[in-house]
Design a protein around this motif. Structure first.
Motif, PDB file in Angstrom:
ATOM      1  N   HIS A  22      -5.250   7.615   1.738  1.00  0.00           N
ATOM      2  CA  HIS A  22      -3.807   7.573   1.504  1.00  0.00           C
ATOM      3  C   HIS A  22      -3.492   6.948   0.155  1.00  0.00           C
ATOM      4  N   GLN A  23      -2.322   7.326  -0.383  1.00  0.00           N
ATOM      5  CA  GLN A  23      -1.832   6.733  -1.625  1.00  0.00           C
ATOM      6  C   GLN A  23      -0.449   6.181  -1.369  1.00  0.00           C
ATOM      7  N   PRO A  24      -0.168   4.926  -1.561  1.00  0.00           N
ATOM      8  CA  PRO A  24      -1.152   3.891  -1.864  1.00  0.00           C
ATOM      9  C   PRO A  24      -2.087   3.687  -0.683  1.00  0.00           C
ATOM     10  N   PRO A  25      -3.283   3.179  -0.952  1.00  0.00           N
ATOM     11  CA  PRO A  25      -4.260   3.004   0.130  1.00  0.00           C
ATOM     12  C   PRO A  25      -3.784   2.019   1.191  1.00  0.00           C
ATOM     13  N   CYS A  26      -4.199   2.264   2.411  1.00  0.00           N
ATOM     14  CA  CYS A  26      -3.891   1.356   3.521  1.00  0.00           C
ATOM     15  C   CYS A  26      -4.672   0.059   3.351  1.00  0.00           C
TER      16      CYS A  26
END
Length: 68
Positions: free
Chosen positions: A4-8
């Motif tokens: 995911h963006q931003p990363p989890c």
């Protein structure tokens, strides 16, 4: 692991429960987060490295913890 963006949040961060769900099985009482954390309905957790996080439900308003 997370794309995911931003990363989890990572599995070792304090806000790891904010990661997105990848599998949800309420009938069995668990969910898998994209950071590899297994989150149980009693608020316990199993981290990808095998570490166990004890359930940490908040106390109800006015409830007091008893000393062990």
């Amino acid at each position: 692991m997370c794309q995911h963006q931003p990363p989890c949040p990572s599995a070792d961060s304090n806000d790891r429960e904010a990661a997105r769900l990848t599998a949800h099985h309420p009938e069995q009482g668990w969910s898998l987060l994209c950071n590899g954390v297994l989150l149980f309905e009693d608020t316990g957790e199993l981290l990808p490295d095998g570490q166990i996080i004890a359930p940490h439900r908040p106390l109800k308003s006015g409830q007091v913890m008893k000393a062990a």
